[in-house]
Design a protein around this motif. Structure first.
Motif, PDB file in Angstrom:
ATOM      1  N   LYS A 209      98.395 -10.593 -52.214  1.00 57.54           N
ATOM      2  CA  LYS A 209      98.833  -9.418 -52.965  1.00 57.54           C
ATOM      3  C   LYS A 209      99.302  -9.842 -54.348  1.00 57.54           C
TER       4      LYS A 209
ATOM      5  N   ASP B 129     102.306  -8.946 -57.146  1.00 59.54           N
ATOM      6  CA  ASP B 129     103.562  -8.214 -57.260  1.00 59.54           C
ATOM      7  C   ASP B 129     103.664  -7.467 -58.580  1.00 59.54           C
ATOM      8  N   GLU B 130     104.804  -6.800 -58.780  1.00 60.54           N
ATOM      9  CA  GLU B 130     104.989  -5.960 -59.976  1.00 60.54           C
ATOM     10  C   GLU B 130     105.045  -6.764 -61.259  1.00 60.54           C
ATOM     11  N   ASN B 131     105.277  -8.090 -61.156  1.00 62.03           N
ATOM     12  CA  ASN B 131     105.309  -8.951 -62.342  1.00 62.03           C
ATOM     13  C   ASN B 131     103.972  -9.629 -62.619  1.00 62.03           C
ATOM     14  N   GLY B 132     102.965  -9.330 -61.811  1.00 63.27           N
ATOM     15  CA  GLY B 132     101.640  -9.897 -62.034  1.00 63.27           C
ATOM     16  C   GLY B 132     101.390 -11.220 -61.337  1.00 63.27           C
TER      17      GLY B 132
ATOM     18  N   THR C 164     100.472 -13.647 -58.222  1.00 66.05           N
ATOM     19  CA  THR C 164      99.712 -13.590 -56.974  1.00 66.05           C
ATOM     20  C   THR C 164     100.521 -14.260 -55.871  1.00 66.05           C
TER      21      THR C 164
ATOM     22  N   ASP D 192     108.432 -17.793 -52.178  1.00 66.67           N
ATOM     23  CA  ASP D 192     108.894 -16.638 -52.941  1.00 66.67           C
ATOM     24  C   ASP D 192     110.423 -16.622 -52.963  1.00 66.67           C
TER      25      ASP D 192
ATOM     26  N   ASN E  42     112.351 -14.306 -53.293  1.00 71.67           N
ATOM     27  CA  ASN E  42     112.869 -13.147 -52.577  1.00 71.67           C
ATOM     28  C   ASN E  42     112.847 -13.342 -51.065  1.00 71.67           C
TER      29      ASN E  42
END
Length: 243
Positions: free
Chosen positions: A136, A138-141, A143, A171, A173
């Protein structure tokens, strides 16, 4: 029906290509005026049954390791990425599949070298991440991949020359995702391997190449920081006496 036929063709191609290729070249060689190159002839002969296995291999400016080797090392060199054309279907019932290029991410399990007598071809056996649910953005571009989501186990091999090296970082997060970091080819200088990661400026930038040095008076200067001038102490120099 079309999607089913396309999928069947892919499977049948993988299963029968090797034997078809060998018969095709043998037929062509029966003609005196054939134009089959030596490389194609050796490929049709198939490689030797003895296969060399490596835990590390350098090619294309990158140095790769197997996952097992990485597990016993402080560095990571088993991450790999490849761009390949594949058949895409939106669902299992999609009647209009399309071919498109796609990036695949994985980890090298084995490094083998196929011996065709006149030349050798290195291949990587990889565990690939399933692009459906395992990759996927994410919102920051960035991968992200889930290395536990395994793709097709029947489609594991690539030529080593096709590979691009990547690194996987957990990650921040948390969770099962890893961030993919791409790299540039590494620099080989006097036998040493120097990482040239895309985000890291080279320390040697601004230094002359060794082949360009004509005498010992060349000054080595870094251009990415301020410097200070230091007067040379000539009183401490000693002259060598000739004997």
């Amino acid at each position: 029906m079309k999607a089913k036929n396309e999928k069947w063709l892919q499977v049948e191609h993988k299963r029968s290509f090797s034997s078809w290729f060998k018969r095709k070249i043998e037929t062509e060689l029966a003609h005196p005026e054939n134009t089959i190159s030596q490389q194609i002839r050796w490929l049709a002969h198939e490689p030797k049954r003895e296969v060399l296995s490596y835990s590390g291999y350098g090619i294309g400016g990158y140095y790769y390791n197997t996952r097992d080797h990485d597990s016993r090392s402080t560095t990571q060199n088993s991450g790999v990425m490849v761009e390949a054309e594949s058949l895409h279907m939106s669902t299992a019932k999609d009647k209009n599949p399309i071919y498109a290029n796609m990036l695949y991410y994985g980890v090298i399990e084995d490094i083998w070298e196929l011996n065709y007598t006149q030349f050798k071809i290195p291949v990587f056996r990889c565990k690939w991440v399933d692009n459906k649910g395992g990759v996927k953005v994410d919102e920051n571009g960035f991968t992200l991949v889930d290395l536990n989501k395994e793709g097709d186990p029947n489609d594991q091999f690539i030529f080593a020359s096709q590979a691009k090296q990547v690194f996987y970082v957990n990650d921040p997060n948390g969770g099962r995702w890893s961030v993919v970091l791409t790299t540039k080819p590494k620099l080989y200088d006097r036998g040493d391997v120097c990482d040239n990661i895309e985000e890291t400026p080279s320390f040697s930038r601004g230094l002359p190449e060794s082949d360009d040095i004509d005498n010992e008076d060349v000054a080595y200067v870094r251009e990415d920081c301020e410097g200070i001038y230091v007067e040379e102490d000539t009183t401490s120099r000693k002259k060598r006496k000739r004997t």
